[in-house]
Design a protein around this motif. Structure first.
Motif, PDB file in Angstrom:
ATOM      1  N   GLU A 145      68.256   3.981  21.962  1.00 38.27           N
ATOM      2  CA  GLU A 145      66.874   3.844  21.822  1.00 38.27           C
ATOM      3  C   GLU A 145      66.262   3.170  23.021  1.00 38.27           C
ATOM      4  OE1 GLU A 145      68.698   2.186  20.001  1.00 38.27           O
ATOM      5  OE2 GLU A 145      67.946   0.271  19.895  1.00 38.27           O
ATOM      6  N   SER A 146      67.109   1.949  23.871  1.00 43.87           N
ATOM      7  CA  SER A 146      66.440   1.155  24.716  1.00 43.87           C
ATOM      8  C   SER A 146      67.386   0.942  25.898  1.00 43.87           C
ATOM      9  CB  SER A 146      65.891  -0.041  24.275  1.00 43.87           C
ATOM     10  OG  SER A 146      66.981  -0.862  23.636  1.00 43.87           O
ATOM     11  N   TRP A 158      68.305  -2.146  26.434  1.00 45.20           N
ATOM     12  CA  TRP A 158      69.104  -3.270  25.773  1.00 45.20           C
ATOM     13  C   TRP A 158      70.199  -2.552  25.097  1.00 45.20           C
ATOM     14  CZ3 TRP A 158      71.043  -4.646  21.532  1.00 45.20           C
ATOM     15  CH2 TRP A 158      71.449  -6.041  21.105  1.00 45.20           C
ATOM     16  N   ASP A 216      74.276  -7.946  16.348  1.00 47.13           N
ATOM     17  CA  ASP A 216      72.951  -7.871  16.619  1.00 47.13           C
ATOM     18  C   ASP A 216      71.785  -7.709  15.700  1.00 47.13           C
ATOM     19  OD1 ASP A 216      73.082  -4.686  17.659  1.00 47.13           O
ATOM     20  OD2 ASP A 216      70.947  -5.401  17.746  1.00 47.13           O
ATOM     21  N   PHE A 236      66.113 -14.402  16.425  1.00 42.53           N
ATOM     22  CA  PHE A 236      64.726 -13.702  16.775  1.00 42.53           C
ATOM     23  C   PHE A 236      63.723 -14.533  16.522  1.00 42.53           C
ATOM     24  CE2 PHE A 236      67.461 -10.162  17.822  1.00 42.53           C
ATOM     25  CZ  PHE A 236      68.313  -9.937  16.583  1.00 42.53           C
ATOM     26  N   PRO A 269      65.006  -7.733  14.117  1.00 44.70           N
ATOM     27  CA  PRO A 269      64.414  -8.318  15.300  1.00 44.70           C
ATOM     28  C   PRO A 269      62.810  -8.133  15.322  1.00 44.70           C
ATOM     29  CG  PRO A 269      65.508  -6.143  15.975  1.00 44.70           C
ATOM     30  CD  PRO A 269      66.237  -6.796  14.581  1.00 44.70           C
ATOM     31  N   ARG A 288      60.810 -11.755  15.168  1.00 48.00           N
ATOM     32  CA  ARG A 288      60.109 -12.017  16.229  1.00 48.00           C
ATOM     33  C   ARG A 288      58.589 -12.035  15.742  1.00 48.00           C
ATOM     34  NH1 ARG A 288      63.342  -7.588  20.106  1.00 48.00           N
ATOM     35  NH2 ARG A 288      65.203  -9.095  20.479  1.00 48.00           N
ATOM     36  N   PHE A 342      60.863   0.406  19.433  1.00 48.70           N
ATOM     37  CA  PHE A 342      61.660  -0.163  20.434  1.00 48.70           C
ATOM     38  C   PHE A 342      61.918   0.950  21.678  1.00 48.70           C
ATOM     39  CE2 PHE A 342      62.236  -3.994  19.044  1.00 48.70           C
ATOM     40  CZ  PHE A 342      62.927  -4.176  17.816  1.00 48.70           C
ATOM     41  N   HIS A 369      57.481  -6.415  21.431  1.00 47.57           N
ATOM     42  CA  HIS A 369      58.789  -6.870  20.837  1.00 47.57           C
ATOM     43  C   HIS A 369      60.272  -6.504  21.728  1.00 47.57           C
ATOM     44  CE1 HIS A 369      57.538  -7.367  16.429  1.00 47.57           C
ATOM     45  NE2 HIS A 369      56.404  -7.904  17.345  1.00 47.57           N
ATOM     46  N   ASN A 370      59.806  -5.443  22.637  1.00 47.56           N
ATOM     47  CA  ASN A 370      61.231  -5.391  23.325  1.00 47.56           C
ATOM     48  C   ASN A 370      60.786  -4.691  24.942  1.00 47.56           C
ATOM     49  OD1 ASN A 370      60.861  -2.505  23.253  1.00 47.56           O
ATOM     50  ND2 ASN A 370      62.896  -2.372  23.239  1.00 47.56           N
ATOM     51  N   ASP A 430      63.999  -9.182  25.712  1.00 45.07           N
ATOM     52  CA  ASP A 430      65.270  -8.367  26.090  1.00 45.07           C
ATOM     53  C   ASP A 430      65.612  -8.970  27.335  1.00 45.07           C
ATOM     54  OD1 ASP A 430      64.975  -5.223  24.589  1.00 45.07           O
ATOM     55  OD2 ASP A 430      65.606  -7.107  23.828  1.00 45.07           O
TER      56      ASP A 430
HETATM   57  O1  GYE Z   1      65.614  -6.226  21.284  1.00 40.57           O
HETATM   58  C1  GYE Z   1      65.853  -3.715  21.431  1.00 40.57           C
HETATM   59  C2  GYE Z   1      66.890  -2.621  20.754  1.00 40.57           C
HETATM   60  O2  GYE Z   1      68.612  -5.044  17.943  1.00 40.57           O
HETATM   61  C3  GYE Z   1      68.304  -7.258  19.489  1.00 40.57           C
HETATM   62  O3  GYE Z   1      67.005  -3.390  19.582  1.00 40.57           O
HETATM   63  C4  GYE Z   1      68.201  -5.521  19.292  1.00 40.57           C
HETATM   64  C5  GYE Z   1      67.055  -5.032  19.861  1.00 40.57           C
HETATM   65  C6  GYE Z   1      66.337  -5.202  21.177  1.00 40.57           C
HETATM   66  O4  GYE Z   1      66.311  -1.505  20.632  1.00 40.57           O
HETATM   67  O5  GYE Z   1      65.606  -3.325  22.588  1.00 40.57           O
END
Ligand code: GYE
Length: 605
Positions: free
Chosen positions: A334-335, A337, A411, A430, A465, A469, A493, A519-520, A548
């Motif tokens: 998804e990201s 990160w 994580d 977080f 998170p 957060r 995210f 949040h990210n 992130d």
């Molecule tokens: O911040 C985000 C990712 O679980 C800490 O999940 C991770 C979070 C992160 O999609 O970018």
């Protein structure tokens, strides 16, 4: 010259008949100073013993102890003296938080510092190792709920230790939060200033006939529990149930007290001495991946499991012969990160020689649960899961436990009653990340004669998170009435999700917010796209902060489109695979391993 000196030294030892492996000064590479709050309490004596036992395995280090006899001013002098000896690393168990925080921060400017047992304020140290005292109190409270489950009124005498110690306060808060679920439970508190067995005995003797009304005694350590038992017996009340904390072996230790039916239960509070020496060496040898906090596991010990518990303490540590098979139930992609995190885990598995099978759940909890069941059927050695959301894991984790397959959380955390269903959590704090984001807003964003208006782009709904957060951000927000979140929506995210949140907002609102808190990074970068499409200059017309620290986000910081990024370290692979290897070697894992994190702004991007 050095070799000549070494040969001379060894020759001299040979001459006088000392065995050359006697620890001669030239084998000592590191001197580690240990500043103890006191060397009176049994818990601290066990800590010292564990430190010394572990240090004996490493002839290249020497420990030097000081005893502050519970006096912060003396402890400050002790630390100065240790620095004068030229120590390479300081291990400190602070007498008090407020007086020792600045001193530890000052030492940390030049030397590595490991803080033990009682945390100092902030993060100016290399590593904190200690228990989760609130959880210890909650575990004791859960037991009292069990004992009082017949619904009849239940009076508890809670015997606290040194009332100024954070540990005592946290345990009491945890205990209260657990027991207040049953309105029939009434708690009376007594405080034994020096946490001692005899102090507890004297106090309970003075409490006298009032013991008639007491059903349960909960003492904040086993030696006070023993003192309370002695007093209750002398007063003619030998049948009161007694709970303690620590669970040490040896004479008068909680394990023995349970065996002798002197106390009914104890909650273990490991000292972390072994871990402190092991991490000291990692730090001094600049091993990568040293975490910021190691929170040790506690468990309830009764007559029913005391033998198993004691046997587990004597576990033999040996490297696994076979290749370790790990099943990893991954969130998805998804990201940015997540991509970095997936990569770090894959690379670390290769480096550790671990056979890793990954299943990508593509952000679906159902698919993740299915993946875990697949790994159970494949009889992998260890399952790692990054739980997409915090709830809904009890059943599948019980299935893994029934199949005797340990589960590690990577994580993201889960909310679960029984923390024995997972071996450890490796990841970020977080709540602290959220706090850091809001503290930047407080320092950098003001608004003339009106409230500062914040738009929040939150992460995947129900993910730890996201929950934490937000919680950390709002902890500070609530203390500052001139700041408010005027709009909040989830971007899940993803970049597209963040862009959609801003587009939807701008459809029905002019840009009337001062700050965007995302949040990210990916959602923040999506918001940038929406803002630019609307002719708004991100970073100037509106401040944008996120969490992130991905490459893209740091680039946007450097160009001024983002204003502040809180790091959330994705490189968890090495710590995760080390934990897997340690687990398979027979080591007990800490309850939580929290990563070290920084912040990025436009100056240091
Ligand atoms: O911040 C985000 C990712 O679980 C800490 O999940 C991770 C979070 C992160 O999609 O970018």
């Amino acid at each position: 010259m050095k070799n000549f000196l070494q040969l001379t030294l060894i020759f001299c030892f040979m001459l006088v008949g000392c065995s050359p492996n006697v620890q001669t000064t030239q084998t000592i590479q590191y001197v580690i100073g240990v500043s103890q709050a006191n060397m009176r309490e049994p818990w601290r004596l066990v800590l010292m013993r564990e430190l010394q036992e572990e240090a004996k395995k490493h002839p290249e280090i020497r420990l030097v102890f000081t005893d502050a006899i519970d006096d912060s001013h003396k402890q400050i002098k002790d630390i100065e003296r240790l620095l004068g000896y030229g120590i390479d690393l300081l291990i400190v168990s602070p007498c008090t938080v407020d007086e020792l925080t600045p001193v530890v921060a000052h030492v940390y400017e030049k030397f590595p510092v490991i803080v033990m047992d009682r945390a100092v304020e902030g993060y100016d140290y290399s590593l904190f190792i200690g228990p989760d005292n609130d959880l210890i109190g909650r575990k004791a409270g859960e037991s009292v709920l069990q004992m009082a489950s017949d619904g009849t009124p239940c009076s508890v005498l809670e015997i606290l230790g040194n009332s100024f110690s954070q540990a005592s306060l946290d345990r009491s808060i945890g205990f209260k939060n657990a027991t207040e679920k049953n309105p029939n439970i009434k708690i009376t508190q007594l405080t034994v200033e020096n946490d001692s067995r005899d102090g507890a005995e004297d106090l309970v003797l003075a409490y006298g006939k009032q013991l008639e009304q007491i059903d349960i005694i909960f003492a904040h350590n086993d030696n006070m529990a023993l003192g309370a038992y002695r007093a209750a017996s002398k007063l003619g009340y030998p049948d009161i149930k007694i709970l303690g904390i620590d669970g040490f072996t040896g004479p008068e230790g909680g394990v023995e007290l349970i065996r002798q039916n002197i106390i009914d239960e104890t909650i273990t509070c490991p000292t972390g001495g072994r871990e402190a020496v092991q991490f000291s060496l990692d730090i001094l040898n600049q091993v990568s991946g040293v975490p910021k906090q190691v929170i040790l596991r506690s468990e309830n010990i009764t007559l029913a499991n005391v033998d198993r518990y004691e046997k587990s303490l004597a576990r033999t540590i040996r490297k696994p012969e076979q290749t370790i098979k790990v099943g990893y139930a991954q969130v998805g992609t998804e990201s940015g990160w997540r991509l970095a995190n997936n990569n770090s885990i894959r690379e670390a598995a290769r480096d550790f020689g671990i056979d890793l099978t990954t299943i990508d759940a593509n952000q679906s909890q159902e698919k993740q649960i299915e993946s875990i069941r697949t790994f159970i059927s494949q009889k992998v050695d260890v399952i790692v899961v990054s739980p997409i959301v915090a709830s809904g894991w009890d059943d599948v984790l019980r299935e893994a436990k029934a199949a005797n397959i340990p589960v590690l959380l990577s994580d993201r955390k889960i909310q679960i009653e029984d923390d024995e269903l997972f071996m450890t959590y490796i990841g970020a704090d977080f709540i602290e990340e959220g706090r850091r984001a809001m503290s930047w807003v407080l320092e950098n964003v003001t608004s003339a004669n009106k409230k500062v208006r914040i738009l929040e782009i939150s992460g995947t709904a129900g993910a730890s998170p996201t929950i934490e957060r937000k919680y950390g951000f709002e902890m500070l927000l609530k203390q500052n009435p001139d700041y408010e979140i005027v709009y909040s929506a989830s971007g899940d995210f993803t970049l597209e999700g963040g862009q959609a949140v801003l587009e939807n907002y701008l459809k029905t609102n002019p840009l009337d917010v001062d700050v965007i808190f995302s949040h990210n990074d990916d959602m923040a970068l999506g918001a940038l796209v929406a803002l630019k499409n609307a002719g708004i200059r991100p970073g100037q017309d509106i401040k944008i902060i996120s969490v992130d620290g991905t490459k893209e986000a740091v680039k946007a910081l450097a160009t001024g489109e983002l204003n502040f990024v809180v790091e959330c370290n994705p490189m968890l692979g090495p710590q995760l695979m080390k934990a897997v290897t340690d687990l398979m070697s027979g080591k007990e894992l800490p309850l939580r391993i929290i990563t070290d994190e920084k912040v990025f702004d436009q100056d240091n991007a």
